[in-house]
Design a protein around this motif. Sequence first.
Motif, PDB file in Angstrom:
ATOM      1  N   VAL A 111       0.836  -1.204   0.000  1.00  0.00           N
ATOM      2  CA  VAL A 111       0.000   0.000   0.000  1.00  0.00           C
ATOM      3  C   VAL A 111       0.873   1.258   0.000  1.00  0.00           C
ATOM      4  O   VAL A 111       0.617   2.223  -0.748  1.00  0.00           O
ATOM      5  CB  VAL A 111      -0.947  -0.009   1.214  1.00  0.00           C
ATOM      6  N   ILE A 112       1.909   1.258   0.826  1.00  0.00           N
ATOM      7  CA  ILE A 112       2.804   2.420   0.877  1.00  0.00           C
ATOM      8  C   ILE A 112       3.521   2.603  -0.455  1.00  0.00           C
ATOM      9  O   ILE A 112       3.720   3.731  -0.932  1.00  0.00           O
ATOM     10  CB  ILE A 112       3.806   2.256   2.034  1.00  0.00           C
ATOM     11  N   THR A 113       3.910   1.490  -1.080  1.00  0.00           N
ATOM     12  CA  THR A 113       4.540   1.578  -2.399  1.00  0.00           C
ATOM     13  C   THR A 113       3.597   2.209  -3.418  1.00  0.00           C
ATOM     14  O   THR A 113       4.007   3.052  -4.232  1.00  0.00           O
ATOM     15  CB  THR A 113       4.964   0.177  -2.873  1.00  0.00           C
ATOM     16  N   GLY A 114       2.323   1.795  -3.383  1.00  0.00           N
ATOM     17  CA  GLY A 114       1.353   2.374  -4.304  1.00  0.00           C
ATOM     18  C   GLY A 114       1.107   3.848  -4.045  1.00  0.00           C
ATOM     19  O   GLY A 114       1.012   4.648  -4.986  1.00  0.00           O
ATOM     20  N   LEU A 115       1.015   4.242  -2.765  1.00  0.00           N
ATOM     21  CA  LEU A 115       0.784   5.649  -2.438  1.00  0.00           C
ATOM     22  C   LEU A 115       1.989   6.515  -2.795  1.00  0.00           C
ATOM     23  O   LEU A 115       1.843   7.703  -3.091  1.00  0.00           O
ATOM     24  CB  LEU A 115       0.464   5.786  -0.950  1.00  0.00           C
ATOM     25  N   ARG A 116       3.179   5.924  -2.804  1.00  0.00           N
ATOM     26  CA  ARG A 116       4.381   6.702  -3.100  1.00  0.00           C
ATOM     27  C   ARG A 116       4.600   6.866  -4.592  1.00  0.00           C
ATOM     28  O   ARG A 116       4.923   7.966  -5.057  1.00  0.00           O
ATOM     29  CB  ARG A 116       5.589   6.021  -2.458  1.00  0.00           C
ATOM     30  N   PHE A 117       4.429   5.788  -5.350  1.00  0.00           N
ATOM     31  CA  PHE A 117       4.778   5.828  -6.769  1.00  0.00           C
ATOM     32  C   PHE A 117       3.560   5.965  -7.686  1.00  0.00           C
ATOM     33  O   PHE A 117       3.707   6.385  -8.830  1.00  0.00           O
ATOM     34  CB  PHE A 117       5.558   4.567  -7.150  1.00  0.00           C
ATOM     35  N   SER A 145       1.537 -10.963  -3.964  1.00  0.00           N
ATOM     36  CA  SER A 145       2.066 -10.553  -5.266  1.00  0.00           C
ATOM     37  C   SER A 145       1.027  -9.759  -6.060  1.00  0.00           C
ATOM     38  O   SER A 145       1.363  -8.774  -6.727  1.00  0.00           O
ATOM     39  CB  SER A 145       2.507 -11.785  -6.056  1.00  0.00           C
ATOM     40  N   LEU A 146      -0.235 -10.159  -5.983  1.00  0.00           N
ATOM     41  CA  LEU A 146      -1.291  -9.424  -6.691  1.00  0.00           C
ATOM     42  C   LEU A 146      -1.517  -8.049  -6.070  1.00  0.00           C
ATOM     43  O   LEU A 146      -1.753  -7.071  -6.789  1.00  0.00           O
ATOM     44  CB  LEU A 146      -2.589 -10.237  -6.666  1.00  0.00           C
ATOM     45  N   TYR A 147      -1.450  -7.962  -4.735  1.00  0.00           N
ATOM     46  CA  TYR A 147      -1.560  -6.655  -4.097  1.00  0.00           C
ATOM     47  C   TYR A 147      -0.406  -5.747  -4.537  1.00  0.00           C
ATOM     48  O   TYR A 147      -0.598  -4.545  -4.781  1.00  0.00           O
ATOM     49  CB  TYR A 147      -1.519  -6.787  -2.569  1.00  0.00           C
ATOM     50  N   LEU A 148       0.779  -6.334  -4.671  1.00  0.00           N
ATOM     51  CA  LEU A 148       1.930  -5.568  -5.131  1.00  0.00           C
ATOM     52  C   LEU A 148       1.750  -5.119  -6.579  1.00  0.00           C
ATOM     53  O   LEU A 148       2.086  -3.987  -6.934  1.00  0.00           O
ATOM     54  CB  LEU A 148       3.192  -6.413  -4.988  1.00  0.00           C
ATOM     55  N   HIS A 149       1.185  -6.022  -7.410  1.00  0.00           N
ATOM     56  CA  HIS A 149       0.970  -5.669  -8.816  1.00  0.00           C
ATOM     57  C   HIS A 149      -0.006  -4.519  -8.958  1.00  0.00           C
ATOM     58  O   HIS A 149       0.141  -3.681  -9.871  1.00  0.00           O
ATOM     59  CB  HIS A 149       0.456  -6.897  -9.567  1.00  0.00           C
ATOM     60  N   ASP A 150      -1.002  -4.456  -8.102  1.00  0.00           N
ATOM     61  CA  ASP A 150      -1.980  -3.369  -8.159  1.00  0.00           C
ATOM     62  C   ASP A 150      -1.398  -2.027  -7.734  1.00  0.00           C
ATOM     63  O   ASP A 150      -1.999  -0.979  -8.000  1.00  0.00           O
ATOM     64  CB  ASP A 150      -3.185  -3.698  -7.276  1.00  0.00           C
TER      65      ASP A 150
END
Length: 226
Positions: A113-119, A219-224
């Motif tokens: 989630v933090i990765t998605g909010l950052r990038f 892995s799917l959460y990371l892909h999203d």
Amino acid sequence: MNENLFTPFTTPTLLSLPAVVPIILFPTLLFPTSKHLVNNRLITIQQNLTQLILKQMMMIHNTKGRTWSLMLMALIIFIATTNLLGLLPHSFTPTAQLSMNLAMAIPLWAGTVITGLRFKTKSSLAHFLPQGTPTLLIPMLVIIETISLFIQPVALAVRLTANITAGHLLMHLIGSAVLALSTINFLVTSLTFVLLLLLTILEIAVALIQAYVFTLLVSLYLHDNT
């Protein structure tokens, strides 16, 4: 009866201290390593399986998502070996503890989630409100999507815990039935024992599948979010 039934799920102690940490670290000793140029058959099989799983897992990811490959491989190997070791007699399965699974699921989910909010800030926030939503439904949808987001790590942990616990309890009950019927009827005992063997084979498959499912969902959460 309840005390005996749930004894395998109690945390073992060593010198009055919890022995969870040595048990968690024990599976790492089962993977051989070689310092020579020529590996043996066991290490070759291990490397081939690792490369196959890694290829299937990382196929959908971009360059940023593939930086998680080492963590995801370590996760699936740890869960699989821990589940399999828990099938041995007089053993303890850490993944049957909800606290243990939450300790794995929450940091991994939070990292995605933090990765998605950052990038991908705009794309991540857009999931909370689908395009074309009527104005009156906007507050309700935002609340629902927020709840569904925060329930993801709980679902990960509960799924793994429930599957491992249910299988162990069923094996315990059928094993107790085999012992109870051994002095009553040999034919019924034999049939029950065959059922226990089939259930053991099924539990071996479940142990591997649940490790793959847990890691695949992360892995799917990371892909999203990448």
